[in-house]
Motif scaffolding. Structure first.
Motif, PDB file in Angstrom:
ATOM      1  N   VAL A  28       0.828  -1.198   0.000  1.00 19.07           N
ATOM      2  CA  VAL A  28       0.000   0.000   0.000  1.00 19.07           C
ATOM      3  C   VAL A  28       0.874   1.263   0.000  1.00 19.07           C
ATOM      4  O   VAL A  28       0.462   2.314  -0.488  1.00 19.07           O
ATOM      5  CB  VAL A  28      -1.008  -0.035   1.178  1.00 19.07           C
ATOM      6  CG1 VAL A  28      -0.321   0.222   2.500  1.00 19.07           C
ATOM      7  CG2 VAL A  28      -2.145   0.925   0.963  1.00 19.07           C
ATOM      8  N   VAL A  43       1.546   3.299  -3.258  1.00 18.64           N
ATOM      9  CA  VAL A  43       0.547   4.234  -3.776  1.00 18.64           C
ATOM     10  C   VAL A  43       0.994   5.657  -3.449  1.00 18.64           C
ATOM     11  O   VAL A  43       1.375   5.959  -2.308  1.00 18.64           O
ATOM     12  CB  VAL A  43      -0.839   3.942  -3.166  1.00 18.64           C
ATOM     13  CG1 VAL A  43      -1.860   4.974  -3.603  1.00 18.64           C
ATOM     14  CG2 VAL A  43      -1.290   2.542  -3.522  1.00 18.64           C
ATOM     15  N   ALA A  67      -2.185  -2.359  -2.415  1.00 17.22           N
ATOM     16  CA  ALA A  67      -2.724  -1.359  -3.346  1.00 17.22           C
ATOM     17  C   ALA A  67      -3.958  -1.923  -4.047  1.00 17.22           C
ATOM     18  O   ALA A  67      -4.904  -1.183  -4.329  1.00 17.22           O
ATOM     19  CB  ALA A  67      -1.651  -0.964  -4.353  1.00 17.22           C
ATOM     20  N   GLU A  68      -3.960  -3.222  -4.312  1.00 16.79           N
ATOM     21  CA  GLU A  68      -5.107  -3.850  -4.958  1.00 16.79           C
ATOM     22  C   GLU A  68      -6.366  -3.703  -4.103  1.00 16.79           C
ATOM     23  O   GLU A  68      -7.444  -3.409  -4.613  1.00 16.79           O
ATOM     24  CB  GLU A  68      -4.829  -5.342  -5.218  1.00 16.79           C
ATOM     25  CG  GLU A  68      -3.796  -5.615  -6.288  1.00 16.79           C
ATOM     26  CD  GLU A  68      -2.343  -5.515  -5.783  1.00 16.79           C
ATOM     27  OE1 GLU A  68      -1.431  -5.691  -6.618  1.00 16.79           O
ATOM     28  OE2 GLU A  68      -2.118  -5.268  -4.590  1.00 16.79           O
ATOM     29  N   LEU A 101      -6.810  -1.379  -1.690  1.00 21.08           N
ATOM     30  CA  LEU A 101      -7.111   0.048  -1.594  1.00 21.08           C
ATOM     31  C   LEU A 101      -7.862   0.536  -2.823  1.00 21.08           C
ATOM     32  O   LEU A 101      -8.747   1.389  -2.724  1.00 21.08           O
ATOM     33  CB  LEU A 101      -5.819   0.851  -1.388  1.00 21.08           C
ATOM     34  CG  LEU A 101      -5.957   2.365  -1.224  1.00 21.08           C
ATOM     35  CD1 LEU A 101      -6.854   2.709  -0.044  1.00 21.08           C
ATOM     36  CD2 LEU A 101      -4.578   3.003  -1.062  1.00 21.08           C
ATOM     37  N   ALA A 102      -7.571  -0.040  -3.976  1.00 16.77           N
ATOM     38  CA  ALA A 102      -8.212   0.380  -5.222  1.00 16.77           C
ATOM     39  C   ALA A 102      -9.696   0.018  -5.263  1.00 16.77           C
ATOM     40  O   ALA A 102     -10.447   0.570  -6.064  1.00 16.77           O
ATOM     41  CB  ALA A 102      -7.490  -0.243  -6.415  1.00 16.77           C
ATOM     42  N   TRP A 153      -6.213   8.432  -2.489  1.00 12.45           N
ATOM     43  CA  TRP A 153      -5.416   7.200  -2.411  1.00 12.45           C
ATOM     44  C   TRP A 153      -6.020   6.106  -3.283  1.00 12.45           C
ATOM     45  O   TRP A 153      -5.304   5.387  -3.971  1.00 12.45           O
ATOM     46  CB  TRP A 153      -5.322   6.700  -0.973  1.00 12.45           C
ATOM     47  CG  TRP A 153      -4.583   7.594  -0.030  1.00 12.45           C
ATOM     48  CD1 TRP A 153      -3.642   8.533  -0.348  1.00 12.45           C
ATOM     49  CD2 TRP A 153      -4.738   7.635   1.376  1.00 12.45           C
ATOM     50  NE1 TRP A 153      -3.194   9.159   0.784  1.00 12.45           N
ATOM     51  CE2 TRP A 153      -3.851   8.612   1.868  1.00 12.45           C
ATOM     52  CE3 TRP A 153      -5.526   6.952   2.285  1.00 12.45           C
ATOM     53  CZ2 TRP A 153      -3.736   8.915   3.215  1.00 12.45           C
ATOM     54  CZ3 TRP A 153      -5.408   7.248   3.621  1.00 12.45           C
ATOM     55  CH2 TRP A 153      -4.522   8.220   4.088  1.00 12.45           C
ATOM     56  N   ARG A 154      -7.354   5.986  -3.215  1.00 11.99           N
ATOM     57  CA  ARG A 154      -8.029   4.981  -4.039  1.00 11.99           C
ATOM     58  C   ARG A 154      -7.781   5.251  -5.521  1.00 11.99           C
ATOM     59  O   ARG A 154      -7.459   4.343  -6.283  1.00 11.99           O
ATOM     60  CB  ARG A 154      -9.533   4.965  -3.745  1.00 11.99           C
ATOM     61  CG  ARG A 154     -10.273   3.897  -4.551  1.00 11.99           C
ATOM     62  CD  ARG A 154     -11.744   3.915  -4.307  1.00 11.99           C
ATOM     63  NE  ARG A 154     -12.297   5.182  -4.765  1.00 11.99           N
ATOM     64  CZ  ARG A 154     -13.525   5.596  -4.521  1.00 11.99           C
ATOM     65  NH1 ARG A 154     -14.345   4.862  -3.796  1.00 11.99           N
ATOM     66  NH2 ARG A 154     -13.965   6.748  -4.990  1.00 11.99           N
ATOM     67  N   ALA A 165      -4.198   4.389  -6.349  1.00 17.71           N
ATOM     68  CA  ALA A 165      -4.030   2.920  -6.354  1.00 17.71           C
ATOM     69  C   ALA A 165      -4.531   2.346  -7.664  1.00 17.71           C
ATOM     70  O   ALA A 165      -3.903   1.464  -8.252  1.00 17.71           O
ATOM     71  CB  ALA A 165      -4.748   2.295  -5.171  1.00 17.71           C
TER      72      ALA A 165
END
Length: 183
Positions: free
Chosen positions: A127, A130, A149-150, A152-153, A174-175, A178
Motif C-alpha cells: 500500500v 501508492v 494497493a489492490e 485500496l483500489a 489514495w483509491r 491505487a
C-alpha cells in the motif's frame, strides 16, 4: 414424587396399545423396538404387518436389516428415482470391502508432484507504493485490513474514512492513485 419415564432413543415416542399387542402376538418384546433391538427386516420375518413395520421403522429409526446378505441388492431395485449407475453402486456396496482403500498399485504410475518455484499469482503491491500513502497512513489503513494497493483500489472511500476517522478526500485520492498504479 414419581418420575416419568421418557425414552431417549425415540425422543418421547411410545408404542400404541395396538402396536404392543401386534408385537406381543409375534412373541417380540415391545420395549425392544424403541431400543432398536429389532430391524425392519426382523419385524417382517416375524410376520409383523408390513405397514406397521414400516411405521415403526420410520418412527423409531430402525435399521433396515442387521444382515446385509442380498438386502442392499433388493433395496437398490425397490428405491424409486435412482439411475442405473446408482442402483449398481448400492448393490455392490453390500460387500464389507466396498470402502477399502487397499488398491493394487503395481500397474499405476505415480508421478511425483513438484512444488512450483514461484507463486502462481503475483505478490500484492504494498500500500506504501501508492502515491500519497506514507508509513503512518499504511499503519492506519492496516487497521481496516487494507494491506495492498489492490485492496485500496476497491474500497468504499466513505466507509473507510468513517471507520478510521480520516478525511474522505484523502481516501478517495489514495483509491484513485491505487487504481492508476495497477494494470
Amino acid at each position: 414424587m414419581e418420575e416419568e419415564y421418557v425414552d431417549d432413543v425415540a425422543e418421547g415416542e411410545s408404542l400404541t396399545d395396538e402396536e404392543r399387542d401386534a408385537l406381543e402376538a409375534a412373541d417380540l418384546d415391545p420395549e425392544g423396538v424403541p431400543e432398536k433391538q429389532y430391524s425392519y427386516r426382523a419385524l417382517l420375518d416375524e410376520d409383523i404387518d408390513e405397514s406397521l413395520a414400516d411405521e415403526l421403522r420410520r418412527r423409531f429409526s430402525l435399521p433396515w436389516s442387521y444382515e446385509s446378505d442380498g438386502d442392499l441388492d433388493r433395496r437398490s431395485s425397490e428405491v424409486r428415482g435412482l439411475a442405473d449407475s446408482e442402483r449398481e453402486w448400492i448393490a455392490v456396496s453390500g460387500d464389507e470391502d466396498w470402502q477399502s482403500f487397499d488398491y493394487e498399485t503395481e500397474d499405476v504410475d505415480v508421478v511425483p508432484r513438484e512444488k512450483p518455484d514461484e507463486r502462481p499469482y503475483p505478490k500484492p503491491t504494498p500500500v506504501t507504493a501508492v502515491t500519497g500513502v506514507g508509513p503512518d497512513d499504511a499503519e492506519k489503513l492496516a487497521e481496516a485490513g487494507i494491506l495492498s494497493a489492490e485492496r485500496l483500489a476497491t474500497v468504499n472511500a466513505f466507509e473507510v474514512a468513517s471507520a478510521l476517522d480520516l478525511d474522505v478526500l484523502h481516501v478517495r485520492t489514495w483509491r484513485h492513485n491505487a487504481r492508476e498504479l495497477l494494470p
